[in-house]
Scaffold this motif. Structure first.
Motif, mmCIF file in Angstrom:
data_model
loop_
_atom_site.group_PDB
_atom_site.id
_atom_site.type_symbol
_atom_site.label_atom_id
_atom_site.label_comp_id
_atom_site.label_asym_id
_atom_site.label_seq_id
_atom_site.Cartn_x
_atom_site.Cartn_y
_atom_site.Cartn_z
ATOM 1 N N HIS A 167 -6.024 21.239 16.703
ATOM 2 C CA HIS A 167 -6.352 20.710 15.186
ATOM 3 C C HIS A 167 -4.636 20.791 15.347
ATOM 4 N N PHE A 168 -3.375 21.436 15.963
ATOM 5 C CA PHE A 168 -2.269 21.110 15.775
ATOM 6 C C PHE A 168 -1.888 20.013 16.495
ATOM 7 N N LEU A 169 -2.372 19.813 17.742
ATOM 8 C CA LEU A 169 -1.667 18.426 17.877
ATOM 9 C C LEU A 169 -2.664 16.942 17.384
ATOM 10 N N GLY A 170 -3.921 16.955 16.673
ATOM 11 C CA GLY A 170 -3.568 15.706 16.448
ATOM 12 C C GLY A 170 -2.973 15.761 14.345
ATOM 13 N N SER A 171 -2.664 16.952 13.552
ATOM 14 C CA SER A 171 -2.095 16.850 12.577
ATOM 15 C C SER A 171 -0.374 16.000 13.452
ATOM 16 N N SER A 172 0.104 16.383 14.390
ATOM 17 C CA SER A 172 0.983 15.965 14.526
ATOM 18 C C SER A 172 0.914 14.592 14.954
ATOM 19 N N VAL A 173 0.330 13.902 15.147
ATOM 20 C CA VAL A 173 -0.446 12.469 15.615
ATOM 21 C C VAL A 173 -0.357 11.835 13.962
ATOM 22 N N SER A 174 -0.768 12.495 12.786
ATOM 23 C CA SER A 174 -1.644 11.999 11.404
ATOM 24 C C SER A 174 0.002 11.949 10.661
ATOM 25 N N ASN A 175 0.793 12.993 10.999
ATOM 26 C CA ASN A 175 1.756 14.183 10.099
ATOM 27 C C ASN A 175 2.970 12.235 10.324
ATOM 28 N N ILE A 176 3.113 11.999 11.636
ATOM 29 C CA ILE A 176 4.260 10.681 11.813
ATOM 30 C C ILE A 176 3.776 9.614 11.323
ATOM 31 N N GLY A 177 2.039 9.335 11.350
ATOM 32 C CA GLY A 177 2.128 8.108 10.567
ATOM 33 C C GLY A 177 2.130 8.569 9.133
ATOM 34 N N THR A 178 0.987 9.268 8.701
ATOM 35 C CA THR A 178 2.323 9.389 7.583
ATOM 36 C C THR A 178 3.381 9.048 6.266
ATOM 37 N N TRP A 179 4.343 9.879 7.410
ATOM 38 C CA TRP A 179 5.812 9.830 7.202
ATOM 39 C C TRP A 179 6.226 8.444 7.643
ATOM 40 N N MET A 180 5.211 7.150 8.338
ATOM 41 C CA MET A 180 6.582 6.142 8.786
ATOM 42 C C MET A 180 5.393 5.455 7.323
ATOM 43 N N GLN A 181 3.904 5.055 6.934
ATOM 44 C CA GLN A 181 3.659 4.902 5.627
ATOM 45 C C GLN A 181 4.248 5.122 4.533
ATOM 46 N N ARG A 182 4.905 6.422 4.511
ATOM 47 C CA ARG A 182 5.878 6.172 2.718
ATOM 48 C C ARG A 182 6.746 5.883 2.602
ATOM 49 N N ILE A 183 7.683 5.327 3.849
ATOM 50 C CA ILE A 183 8.946 4.707 4.216
ATOM 51 C C ILE A 183 7.539 2.924 3.963
ATOM 52 N N ALA A 184 7.431 2.543 5.170
ATOM 53 C CA ALA A 184 6.758 1.217 4.300
ATOM 54 C C ALA A 184 5.854 1.035 3.434
ATOM 55 N N GLN A 185 5.646 1.937 2.977
ATOM 56 C CA GLN A 185 4.907 1.072 1.332
ATOM 57 C C GLN A 185 5.659 1.751 0.423
ATOM 58 N N ASP A 186 7.025 2.273 0.006
ATOM 59 C CA ASP A 186 7.965 1.976 -0.845
ATOM 60 C C ASP A 186 9.321 0.617 0.106
ATOM 61 N N TRP A 187 9.011 -0.059 0.809
ATOM 62 C CA TRP A 187 9.875 -0.712 0.741
ATOM 63 C C TRP A 187 9.206 -1.849 0.679
ATOM 64 N N LEU A 188 7.715 -1.318 1.175
ATOM 65 C CA LEU A 188 7.247 -3.374 0.923
ATOM 66 C C LEU A 188 7.069 -3.404 -0.709
ATOM 67 N N VAL A 189 7.201 -2.164 -1.669
ATOM 68 C CA VAL A 189 6.973 -2.493 -2.973
ATOM 69 C C VAL A 189 8.161 -2.968 -3.126
ATOM 70 N N HIS A 190 9.370 -2.466 -2.580
ATOM 71 C CA HIS A 190 10.475 -2.864 -3.787
ATOM 72 C C HIS A 190 10.238 -4.285 -3.052
ATOM 73 N N GLU A 191 10.367 -4.829 -1.983
ATOM 74 C CA GLU A 191 10.111 -6.391 -0.897
ATOM 75 C C GLU A 191 9.105 -6.888 -2.395
ATOM 76 N N LEU A 192 8.472 -6.676 -2.703
ATOM 77 C CA LEU A 192 7.098 -7.632 -3.393
ATOM 78 C C LEU A 192 7.590 -7.457 -5.285
ATOM 79 N N THR A 193 8.622 -6.335 -5.574
ATOM 80 C CA THR A 193 8.884 -6.101 -6.563
ATOM 81 C C THR A 193 10.540 -6.346 -6.838
ATOM 82 N N GLY A 194 10.829 -6.345 -6.194
ATOM 83 C CA GLY A 194 12.648 -5.905 -6.357
ATOM 84 C C GLY A 194 12.391 -4.621 -7.344
ATOM 85 N N SER A 195 11.800 -4.289 -7.342
ATOM 86 C CA SER A 195 12.455 -3.064 -8.962
ATOM 87 C C SER A 195 12.009 -1.659 -8.264
ATOM 88 N N ALA A 196 12.659 -0.507 -8.173
ATOM 89 C CA ALA A 196 13.002 0.876 -7.649
ATOM 90 C C ALA A 196 11.571 0.977 -8.931
#
Length: 444
Positions: A34-63
Motif C-alpha cells: 500500500h505504501f509503495l503504491g501510494s508513493s507513486v500516486s501521491n506524486i502524480g496527484t501533486w503534479m496534477q494539482r500544479i498542472a491543473q491550476d496552471w492550465l486554468v490560469h492559461e485558459l482564463t487568465g483569472s485567479a
C-alpha cells in the motif's frame, strides 16, 4: 492460496506494548504494498494539482477561475463527506478503493486526452475537478479506515504517521517534477503521468493477501446510519472534542498559502522564489514531524491538545518575527508541530472509534477539518489584506491556542481534573490534578 502466517502476516498480533520504531508498519506485507503504491500516486496527484491550476490560469487568465476549480474539488467533502463514511462502513473498503482509484486515474487520463487534442476548455477542468472531489468523498474515509485493517490497532498510529510522511514527501517532489514537465514538454504530460500513476495503488490493492487483513464487522444496510454516526460521536467526548479542535485548527490555522504569500509580498517584499522556499521549508518540517510521530507509539489525548496549543503559540511568534531569516527558520518548526498535531489527532480518533463506526467518524473528522477552509481561508485573507500579514497570522494563532486551551479545560472537567497553578519550589508550575471529592459532589 495465500501463504501461512509468518513475519509479514497477522497484523492484529502486534500490540501497543511492542516497541515501535519509525518504520515498524513495514513489517506488514500488505502495508508495504500500500505504501509503495501510494508513493507513486501521491506524486502524480501533486503534479496534477500544479498542472491543473496552471492550465486554468492559461485558459482564463483569472485567479478567480483557479479558486473555482479548487472549490469544486473540495466542496463535495463538505456537502457529502458523511455519506462517504456510511459507504466505507457498509462495504468492503479494499474494493471501494479500487473503484475510486480507477475513477481518479481516468480523470487524469481524460484531462490529458483533452489537452493533447487541443480541445480543452475551462469547463472541462471544472467538471473533472468535481469528479475528483466526489471520488475523494468515498476514497478518503475508506482509505484511512483501511489502515487499521492492514496493520491492526498496535501499529495504527505508526502507519498513519508514515502515510502523512508519504504525502508530505510527495508534496516536495510532485510540484518540482510538474514544473520541469510543464516547462519542457507541456501540461498534458503531467496529466498523463498522474492518470498512469494510479496503476500502482490499484495493482497493490489487487496483490494484497486478504487473509492477512484484520477482520472488521461491517455495518448492515439500514436507515438512519448517518444520524447514528452523529449520535455516536456526540455521545463520546473522547471523539467529539478532538474533532471540534481539528475544526478550529483546520479552519483558522491551516491557511499557510495565504499567510506565506502575504508575508512574501507585504513584509519581505520578495518574489515567487521566496514563496516557494518558505513552502519547501514547511514541507520539510511536516515530513520530519510525521516521521517523529511514527516513533512515538501510543500517546494520550493531552499530547494532541498540547501540540495544538504549541502550534498556535508558534504562529503568534512567527507573526512577530523581525527578520526574514527568523521567519524562515520558524517554518520547519511550525511544520513539525502542525504535522504532529494532525497525526496524533487522526490516530487517536481512529483508535477510540468502534470499527463498525470508524468510516463515519473519519468522514466527520475530515469534513470538519477540510470543510472549514472555504470559510476560514477568506476570513484570514481579509484580515491579512486589511490589517496586514502579521495581524492575520497572529489572529489565526490566537484562535488555535485559545480553542486548544478551551478543549483541554472541557476534557479535564469531564475527566474529573482541575487546573493547578503552583509557585512552590519543587512542584510543576501548571498541572492537571484530580478534583477534590467535595468539589465533584458540589458540581454533580
Amino acid at each position: 492460496m495465500s501463504p501461512g502466517p509468518g513475519a509479514d502476516s497477522a497484523p492484529a498480533s502486534l500490540t501497543t506494548t511492542d516497541k515501535t520504531s519509525t518504520f515498524s508498519s513495514f513489517r506488514v506485507r500488505n502495508y508495504r504494498i500500500h505504501f509503495l503504491g501510494s508513493s507513486v500516486s501521491n506524486i502524480g496527484t501533486w503534479m496534477q494539482r500544479i498542472a491543473q491550476d496552471w492550465l486554468v490560469h492559461e485558459l482564463t487568465g483569472s485567479a478567480a477561475a483557479v479558486g473555482i476549480t479548487l472549490a469544486l474539488q473540495f466542496l463535495p467533502m463538505l456537502l457529502f463527506g458523511l455519506y462517504g463514511g456510511v459507504l466505507a462502513d457498509r462495504f468492503d473498503k479494499r474494493k471501494l478503493m479500487i473503484g475510486t482509484q480507477v475513477v481518479l486515474g481516468l480523470s487524469g487520463l481524460t484531462l490529458a486526452a483533452l489537452t493533447f487534442s487541443g480541445s480543452v476548455h475551462a469547463y472541462h477542468v471544472y467538471a473533472l475537478a468535481l469528479v475528483v472531489g466526489l471520488a475523494t468523498v468515498v476514497d478518503n474515509p475508506a482509505r484511512q479506515a483501511f489502515v487499521s485493517e492492514m496493520v491492526g490497532p498496535g501499529l495504527l498510529r505508526n502507519a498513519v504517521s508514515l502515510n502523512s510522511a508519504n504525502f508530505q514527501s510527495a508534496r516536495l517532489i510532485g510540484p518540482a517534477v510538474a514544473g520541469v514537465v510543464i516547462t519542457s514538454v507541456g501540461v498534458g504530460w503531467a496529466f498523463l503521468a498522474n492518470g498512469l500513476s494510479f496503476m500502482a495503488p490499484i495493482t497493490g490493492l489487487l496483490l494484497m493477501r486478504t487473509s492477512e487483513l484484520s477482520p472488521v464487522e461491517r455495518a448492515p444496510r439500514g436507515k438512519g446510519q448517518l444520524r447514528e454516526g452523529l449520535r455516536y460521536v456526540g455521545s463520546r467526548p473522547d471523539l467529539l472534542w478532538p474533532i471540534v479542535l481539528l475544526g478550529f485548527v483546520g479552519t483558522f490555522g491551516y491557511n499557510f498559502p495565504i499567510w506565506l504569500v502575504a508575508f512574501t509580498d507585504q513584509v519581505f517584499h520578495a518574489d515567487a522564489g521566496t514563496y516557494g522556499l518558505l513552502n519547501s521549508l514547511m514541507a520539510i518540517g511536516s515530513v520530519a514531524g510525521a516521521l517523529l510521530a511514527a516513533r512515538r507509539g501510543s500517546r494520550r489525548m493531552r499530547f494532541t491538545v498540547a501540540a495544538a496549543v504549541l502550534f498556535g503559540v508558534l504562529l503568534m511568534i512567527a507573526a512577530a518575527a523581525p527578520t526574514f531569516l527568523i521567519f524562515a527558520l520558524l517554518m520547519p518548526v511550525v511544520g513539525v508541530v502542525a504535522m504532529t498535531f494532525q497525526v496524533t489527532a487522526n490516530a487517536g480518533i481512529q483508535l477510540h472509534s468502534d470499527p463498525a463506526m470508524r468510516g463515519r467518524v473519519i468522514s466527520l473528522m475530515m469534513m470538519v477539518f477540510v470543510g472549514g477552509t472555504p470559510f476560514g481561508g477568506p476570513l484570514m485573507g481579509w484580515l491579512s489584506d486589511t490589517y496586514g500579514a502579521r495581524i492575520g497570522l497572529l489572529a489565526g494563532g490566537l484562535v488555535c491556542a485559545t480553542a486548544a486551551v478551551g478543549v483541554a479545560l472541557v476534557l479535564a472537567r469531564i475527566g474529573g481534573l482541575r487546573l493547578r497553578i503552583s509557585l512552590r519550589a519543587g512542584r510543576r508550575g501548571v498541572a492537571l490534578v484530580p478534583r477534590d471529592p467535595e468539589e465533584l459532589t458540589a458540581t454533580a
